[in-house]
Design an enzyme around this catalytic site. Structure first.
Site, mmCIF file in Angstrom:
data_model
loop_
_atom_site.group_PDB
_atom_site.id
_atom_site.type_symbol
_atom_site.label_atom_id
_atom_site.label_comp_id
_atom_site.label_asym_id
_atom_site.label_seq_id
_atom_site.Cartn_x
_atom_site.Cartn_y
_atom_site.Cartn_z
ATOM 1 N N ARG A 6 0.834 -1.187 0.000
ATOM 2 C CA ARG A 6 0.000 0.000 0.000
ATOM 3 C C ARG A 6 0.873 1.241 0.000
ATOM 4 O O ARG A 6 1.978 1.247 0.515
ATOM 5 C CB ARG A 6 -0.910 0.019 1.238
ATOM 6 C CG ARG A 6 -2.127 -0.873 1.110
ATOM 7 C CD ARG A 6 -3.027 -0.783 2.326
ATOM 8 N NE ARG A 6 -2.405 -1.354 3.490
ATOM 9 C CZ ARG A 6 -1.807 -0.671 4.453
ATOM 10 N NH1 ARG A 6 -1.801 0.660 4.420
ATOM 11 N NH2 ARG A 6 -1.235 -1.279 5.451
ATOM 12 N N TYR A 44 -1.448 -3.465 -6.843
ATOM 13 C CA TYR A 44 -1.303 -4.158 -5.557
ATOM 14 C C TYR A 44 -2.646 -4.233 -4.815
ATOM 15 O O TYR A 44 -3.392 -3.253 -4.760
ATOM 16 C CB TYR A 44 -0.252 -3.450 -4.684
ATOM 17 C CG TYR A 44 -0.234 -4.023 -3.285
ATOM 18 C CD1 TYR A 44 0.336 -5.271 -3.048
ATOM 19 C CD2 TYR A 44 -0.839 -3.364 -2.227
ATOM 20 C CE1 TYR A 44 0.302 -5.829 -1.773
ATOM 21 C CE2 TYR A 44 -0.875 -3.910 -0.950
ATOM 22 C CZ TYR A 44 -0.305 -5.144 -0.733
ATOM 23 O OH TYR A 44 -0.344 -5.703 0.520
ATOM 24 N N LYS A 63 -9.689 -2.316 1.870
ATOM 25 C CA LYS A 63 -9.304 -1.211 2.755
ATOM 26 C C LYS A 63 -10.009 0.095 2.358
ATOM 27 O O LYS A 63 -10.402 0.882 3.226
ATOM 28 C CB LYS A 63 -7.787 -1.014 2.714
ATOM 29 C CG LYS A 63 -6.984 -2.275 3.045
ATOM 30 C CD LYS A 63 -7.063 -2.659 4.497
ATOM 31 C CE LYS A 63 -6.053 -3.756 4.789
ATOM 32 N NZ LYS A 63 -6.004 -4.218 6.155
ATOM 33 N N HIS A 77 -10.474 -2.282 11.648
ATOM 34 C CA HIS A 77 -9.379 -3.096 11.121
ATOM 35 C C HIS A 77 -9.115 -4.222 12.126
ATOM 36 O O HIS A 77 -8.119 -4.193 12.843
ATOM 37 C CB HIS A 77 -8.148 -2.190 10.962
ATOM 38 C CG HIS A 77 -7.026 -2.798 10.207
ATOM 39 N ND1 HIS A 77 -5.723 -2.370 10.328
ATOM 40 C CD2 HIS A 77 -7.001 -3.803 9.305
ATOM 41 C CE1 HIS A 77 -4.946 -3.069 9.523
ATOM 42 N NE2 HIS A 77 -5.690 -3.954 8.900
ATOM 43 N N SER A 88 -1.256 -3.522 10.181
ATOM 44 C CA SER A 88 -0.923 -4.447 9.103
ATOM 45 C C SER A 88 0.367 -5.196 9.411
ATOM 46 O O SER A 88 1.346 -4.611 9.847
ATOM 47 C CB SER A 88 -0.772 -3.685 7.789
ATOM 48 O OG SER A 88 -2.024 -3.184 7.405
ATOM 49 N N CYS A 127 0.892 -7.354 11.780
ATOM 50 C CA CYS A 127 1.158 -7.469 13.214
ATOM 51 C C CYS A 127 0.367 -8.601 13.860
ATOM 52 O O CYS A 127 0.156 -8.609 15.074
ATOM 53 C CB CYS A 127 0.874 -6.150 13.917
ATOM 54 S SG CYS A 127 2.034 -4.857 13.460
ATOM 55 N N ASP A 167 -9.375 -9.653 9.050
ATOM 56 C CA ASP A 167 -8.834 -8.325 8.734
ATOM 57 C C ASP A 167 -9.791 -7.168 9.009
ATOM 58 O O ASP A 167 -9.364 -6.113 9.456
ATOM 59 C CB ASP A 167 -8.409 -8.285 7.260
ATOM 60 C CG ASP A 167 -7.524 -7.094 6.936
ATOM 61 O OD1 ASP A 167 -6.549 -6.856 7.672
ATOM 62 O OD2 ASP A 167 -7.807 -6.386 5.951
ATOM 63 N N ARG A 215 1.962 -12.129 -0.708
ATOM 64 C CA ARG A 215 0.614 -12.365 -0.184
ATOM 65 C C ARG A 215 -0.031 -13.608 -0.778
ATOM 66 O O ARG A 215 0.331 -14.056 -1.852
ATOM 67 C CB ARG A 215 -0.274 -11.161 -0.555
ATOM 68 C CG ARG A 215 0.159 -9.848 0.070
ATOM 69 C CD ARG A 215 -0.412 -9.686 1.433
ATOM 70 N NE ARG A 215 0.115 -8.513 2.133
ATOM 71 C CZ ARG A 215 -0.509 -7.970 3.172
ATOM 72 N NH1 ARG A 215 -1.650 -8.448 3.599
ATOM 73 N NH2 ARG A 215 0.037 -6.952 3.789
ATOM 74 N N PHE A 261 2.107 -16.924 18.634
ATOM 75 C CA PHE A 261 1.343 -17.871 17.814
ATOM 76 C C PHE A 261 0.386 -18.706 18.686
ATOM 77 O O PHE A 261 -0.390 -18.116 19.436
ATOM 78 C CB PHE A 261 2.309 -18.714 16.976
ATOM 79 C CG PHE A 261 3.202 -17.848 16.104
ATOM 80 C CD1 PHE A 261 2.692 -17.223 14.971
ATOM 81 C CD2 PHE A 261 4.534 -17.619 16.440
ATOM 82 C CE1 PHE A 261 3.487 -16.407 14.176
ATOM 83 C CE2 PHE A 261 5.339 -16.800 15.656
ATOM 84 C CZ PHE A 261 4.812 -16.201 14.527
HETATM 85 P P1 GDP Z 1 -1.721 -9.245 9.698
HETATM 86 O O1 GDP Z 1 -1.223 -8.509 8.504
HETATM 87 O O2 GDP Z 1 -2.068 -8.321 10.833
HETATM 88 O O3 GDP Z 1 -2.828 -10.188 9.380
HETATM 89 O O4 GDP Z 1 -0.495 -10.124 10.280
HETATM 90 P P2 GDP Z 1 -0.141 -11.675 10.098
HETATM 91 O O5 GDP Z 1 -0.946 -12.547 10.991
HETATM 92 O O6 GDP Z 1 -0.130 -12.014 8.656
HETATM 93 O O7 GDP Z 1 1.343 -11.683 10.667
HETATM 94 C C1 GDP Z 1 2.316 -10.814 10.163
HETATM 95 C C2 GDP Z 1 3.677 -11.286 10.587
HETATM 96 O O8 GDP Z 1 3.764 -11.319 12.010
HETATM 97 C C3 GDP Z 1 4.009 -12.693 10.115
HETATM 98 O O9 GDP Z 1 5.337 -12.755 9.711
HETATM 99 C C4 GDP Z 1 3.763 -13.542 11.325
HETATM 100 O O10 GDP Z 1 4.545 -14.706 11.330
HETATM 101 C C5 GDP Z 1 4.149 -12.606 12.474
HETATM 102 N N1 GDP Z 1 3.395 -12.929 13.708
HETATM 103 C C6 GDP Z 1 2.059 -13.128 13.824
HETATM 104 N N2 GDP Z 1 1.728 -13.470 15.094
HETATM 105 C C7 GDP Z 1 2.886 -13.465 15.801
HETATM 106 C C8 GDP Z 1 3.205 -13.740 17.185
HETATM 107 O O11 GDP Z 1 2.364 -14.059 18.008
HETATM 108 N N3 GDP Z 1 4.520 -13.618 17.523
HETATM 109 C C9 GDP Z 1 5.485 -13.268 16.621
HETATM 110 N N4 GDP Z 1 6.739 -13.183 17.047
HETATM 111 N N5 GDP Z 1 5.228 -13.025 15.320
HETATM 112 C C10 GDP Z 1 3.938 -13.109 14.917
HETATM 113 P P1 PGA Z 2 -2.908 -6.095 5.885
HETATM 114 O O1 PGA Z 2 -3.640 -5.374 4.683
HETATM 115 O O2 PGA Z 2 -1.465 -5.778 5.731
HETATM 116 O O3 PGA Z 2 -3.534 -5.473 7.083
HETATM 117 O O4 PGA Z 2 -3.181 -7.571 5.782
HETATM 118 C C1 PGA Z 2 -3.484 -5.679 3.348
HETATM 119 C C2 PGA Z 2 -3.043 -4.466 2.554
HETATM 120 O O5 PGA Z 2 -3.903 -3.663 2.212
HETATM 121 O O6 PGA Z 2 -1.845 -4.347 2.279
HETATM 122 MN MN MN Z 3 -3.755 -10.281 7.499
#
Ligand code: GDP
Ligand code: PGA
Ligand code: MN
Length: 617
Positions: free
Chosen positions: A91, A230, A239, A259, A281, A283, A306, A398, A524
C-alpha cells in the site's frame, strides 16, 4: 484520443454481457458505467457475473498473457503465482488521499486534497487510461448479500488480477446486481492500472504506472484508484471501501468499521466467546484469527482476519460481522510451526503474489519451512539459492484465498446478523514498554488504550521497517475522517451499550523483545494462554493487579504449563518502567494536541489520570 469509447457491452463474447435485469437502480448504474467508459475509453466492457466458468476463463486468459503462472496442480490445484512490478508491492500511504469537502473532516492523520482539484487530476490521468483493455464491471457485496449489516458496491477496473482477487475477497455477481436494480444504495469505485495499450501493443506481466493515486471521496461515497495493481490499492472493496468509506458511513449511522480480526473462542467447558482484535498491518491479525491453542481443551473458530463491522444492538451488546469473503494474507512467516491453519487453507484455489517458485511448480516463502529449498526462482523471476543473501519471497508477498477453505472457519461465519462481542483487543508491535497483556478499567480507558497504540512499521506499507509510529486502533491508514472525531465516535458507541454487556477491552503485545533482540513471548499458538486469562478474567474467575497503566494478570493465574519460559523473561514481559511511561505520556500529549478541538475531553482526562498514577509510583 481518436478511438471512440466502446460503450457497446453486448459484444458476442458469450459472457459478461450487460445484464438484462430491470429496475430503477440499474439505469443509474449503467449510466455511471457508460460515463466511466467514456472517460477511460476501454476496448470492451465485461459485466462480471461471478460464475465459476467466468473465473476459469479469466484465469486462463491471464496465464496465456503471461500475467499468472499456473502452479503444478499436483501440489497446488487451481492456484497461480503473480509477480508484480518490483515497485508495486505494498500500500502507498503517501499516495492515498481523503478528498472531503472540508479539510478538517480528513483530520491531521490523513492526506487531504480538495475534491475539485483532485477530480481535475483524476480526469486527466483516467482519460483514455483503459485504451486497448477490457473494462470489467464488478458488483460486490460486503457481508452476506442483503444482510442487515451488509453494504454493496461496484468496482470498475481494467485489471483482470483485481477481478480475480475481488472474486475471492468479496461476494460478486448477479445477486448483487439484483439488489442494485431493486434500488439498494451502492458505492462507486473505479480502478485503472494506468497503462493504456496502443493498437497491437503487447501487454506486460504487471501493468502499472509510476504515478499513483488512491483517492476517497467520503462526501459522495466514491473511490478512484489509479496506477497500482497491488491488492491494498486495487481491491477497492477492502481497505478503501470496507474501512475508509465504511468508517464514514459508520460515523453517520452509529456503527464501527474496524481493522479487526474476529474469532469465536470456545473454552474447555464448551462456552463460546467472541473476540475482535485490532492490530496494524502485518502485526498478527491473520495468525490470531487462525489460532490453534497449545493449551488443552480450548478451540478457536475463525470468523474474519482483517475487517470487522460492528453495530450496537437493541440488546445493549455489540454485534459484529466479517464483511469479507476471503483472506489477503502475508505469506512470509506463515508456516507449519506458526500458522498451520493458514498452510492448510492454502492447499489450492489460491492466488499467490510475489512469493518464490519451486522447480517442481509449487511455491515457497521464508518461514513456510524451517529450511529453504536448495534452488528457487525468486519473486522477481531471478535464480535463487540460500546463498543469494536476499529473501526469495518479497517480505509483503501475499496469498488470496476464500475464507470457506479455512479448516477452522466457523459454520455460521456468514451469519448476516453477526455475533455478539465479548472482548476487544488492541495491539501492535512493541519491542519495549507495552506488557504482554493489560486490561482496561472501563470503556473510556479502553478507548484511551486504542487511541494511543503505537507500533513498529512493517513491510505492509512503504517506509522504514521498525520505525515506531502512532497507529490508533490500527486505523491510522484506514480512517476515512478526522481521527479525533473517530475517538469521539468510539466513546459515543460505548454510551449506547448496557454496562454489563459492553465488550471488555484489553491491550496485548506479542512482540516485546529482550536486550538481546529476541522475542520474549513464544507467540502464535501460545497466545491462547493470554486469551485463556482474558476469558477467565471476564468470567470473574481471576483477580487482576492494578498498575498505573491498567490491570495486569497475577503471574500465578497465567497458564504456562509446558512452556519453557525463563522467569526473567516472564518478569520482563510485564515490566513497567515508570520513566519510559512518563516519556510516553509526553509523546501522547503531543499526539493528542494534533487533534485540537476534535480530541474528546475524556481522553485528556484519561491521560491526566495516567500521569497521576505514574507519578504516585
Ligand atoms: P496481519 O497482517 O495483521 O494479518 O499479520 P499476520 O498474521 O499475517 O502476521 C504478520 C507477521 O507477524 C508474520 O510474519 C507472522 O509470522 C508474524 N506474527 C504473527 N503473530 C505473531 C506472534 O504471536 N509472535 C510473533 N513473534 N510473530 C507473529
Ligand atoms: P494487511 O492489509 O497488511 O492489514 O493484511 C493488506 C493491505 O492492504 O496491504
Ligand atoms: Mn492479514
Amino acid at each position: 484520443s481518436g478511438r471512440p469509447a466502446a460503450t457497446d457491452s453486448t459484444r458476442p463474447s458469450g459472457r459478461g454481457i450487460r445484464p438484462s435485469l430491470e429496475g430503477p437502480g440499474l439505469a443509474a448504474l449503467t449510466a455511471w458505467v457508460d460515463q466511466v467508459a467514456a472517460l477511460t475509453q476501454p476496448d470492451r466492457i465485461h459485466w462480471v457475473d461471478g460464475s465459476a466458468a467466468e473465473n476459469d476463463a479469466l484465469l486462463r486468459e491471464m496465464v496465456d498473457e503471461g500475467k499468472l503462472i499456473k502452479l503444478n496442480p499436483e501440489w497446488r490445484p487451481g492456484s497461480y503465482l503473480a509477480r508484480s512490478h518490483p515497485s508495486d508491492v505494498a500500500r502507498l500511504e503517501s499516495r492515498t488521499y481523503i478528498a472531503s469537502e472540508r479539510e478538517e473532516d480528513a483530520g491531521p492523520t490523513n492526506n487531504w486534497i480538495a475534491p475539485a482539484q483532485i477530480r481535475q487530476t483524476l480526469d486527466g490521468v483516467f482519460e483514455g487510461s483503459m485504451r486497448g483493455r477490457t473494462m470489467y464491471v464488478v458488483p460486490f457485496s460486503m457481508g452476506a448479500v442483503g444482510g442487515p449489516l451488509s453494504h454493496i458496491g461496484v468496482q470498475v477496473t481494467d485489471s483482470a488480477y483485481a477481478v480475480a482477487s475481488i472474486g475471492i475477497m468479496t461476494r460478486v455477481g448477479t445477486a448483487v446486481l439484483e439488489q442494485i436494480a431493486a434500488g439498494a444504495p451502492w458505492v462507486k469505485t473505479v480502478h485503472s492500472v494506468g497503462t493504456p495499450l496502443a493498437p497491437g501493443e503487447a501487454d506486460v506481466a504487471w501493468p502499472c504506472n509510476d504515478e499513483k493515486y488512491i483517492v476517497h471521496f467520503p462526501d459522495t461515497l466514491e473511490v478512484w484508484s489509479y496506477g497500482s495493481g497491488y491488492g491494498g490499492n486495487a481491491i477497492l472493496a477492502k481497505k478503501c471501501f470496507a474501512l475508509r468509506i465504511a468508517s464514514v458511513i459508520g460515523r453517520d449511522e452509529g456503527w464501527l468499521a474496524e481493522h479487526m480480526l474476529l474469532i469465536r473462542v470456545i473454552d474447555p467447558k464448551g462456552k463460546a466467546y467472541h473476540v475482535a482484535a485490532a492490530f496494524p498491518s502485518a502485526c498478527g491479525k491473520t495468525n490470531l484469527a487462525m489460532l490453534r491453542p497449545t493449551i488443552p481443551g480450548w478451540r478457536v473458530e475463525t470468523l474474519g482476519d482483517d475487517i470487522t463491522w460492528i453495530r450496537p444492538g437493541e440488546d445493549g451488546r455489540l454485534w459484529a460481522i466479517n464483511p469479507e469473503a476471503g483472506f489477503f494474507g502475508v505469506a512470509p512467516g506463515t508456516g507449519e510451526s506458526t500458522n498451520v491453519t493458514a498452510v492448510e487453507t492454502l492447499w489450492g484455489n489460491t492466488i499467490f503474489t510475489n512469493v518464490a517458485l519451486r522447480p517442481d511448480g509449487d511455491v515457497w516463502w521464508e518461514g513456510l519451512t524451517d529450511e529453504a529449498p536448495p534452488h528457487l526462482t525468486d519473486w522477481e523471476g531471478n535464480d535463487w539459492t540460500p546463498a543469494s543473501g536476499r529473501p526469495a519471497a518479497h517480505p509483503n508477498s501475499r496469498f488470496t484465498v476464500a475464507a470457506a477453505q479455512c479448516p477452522q472457519i466457523a459454520d455460521d461465519w456468514e451469519t448476516p446478523e453477526g455475533v455478539p462481542l465479548d472482548v476487544i483487543l488492541f495491539g501492535g508491535r512493541r519491542a519495549t514498554n507495552v506488557p504482554l497483556v493489560l486490561e482496561a478499567t472501563d470503556w473510556s480507558h479502553g478507548v484511551f488504550l486504542g487511541s494511543t497504540v503505537s507500533s513498529e512499521k512493517t513491510a505492509a506499507q512503504e517506509g522504514t521497517v521498525g520505525e515506531l509510529r502512532r497507529d490508533p486502533f490500527a486505523m491510522l491508514p484506514f480512517c476515512g475522517y478526522n481521527m479525533g472525531d473517530y475517538f469521539g465516535h468510539w466513546l459515543k458507541v460505548g454510551e449506547k451499550l448496557r454496562f454489563d454487556r459492553a465488550p471488555r477491552i484489553f491491550q496485548v503485545n506479542w512482540f516485546r523483545k529482550g536486550d538481546d533482540g529476541r522475542f520474549l513471548w513464544p507467540g502464535f499458538g501460545d497466545n491462547a494462554r493470554v486469551i485463556d486469562w482474558i476469558i477467565r478474567r471476564i468470567d470473574g474467575q481471576v483477580e487482576a493487579v492494578d498498575s498505573p497503566i491498567g490491570r495486569l494478570p497475577r503471574v500465578e493465574d497465567l497458564d504456562l504449563t509446558g512452556l519453557d519460559l525463563p522467569e526473567a523473561d516472564l518478569a520482563e514481559l510485564f515490566a513497567i518502567d515508570t520513566e519510559s511511561w512518563l516519556a510516553e505520556a509526553d509523546l501522547t500529549e503531543e499526539f493528542f494536541d494534533t487533534f485540537g478541538s476534535h480530541l474528546p475531553a475524556a481522553l485528556r482526562t484519561e491521560l491526566a489520570a495516567l500521569r497521576y498514577r505514574l507519578q504516585r509510583v
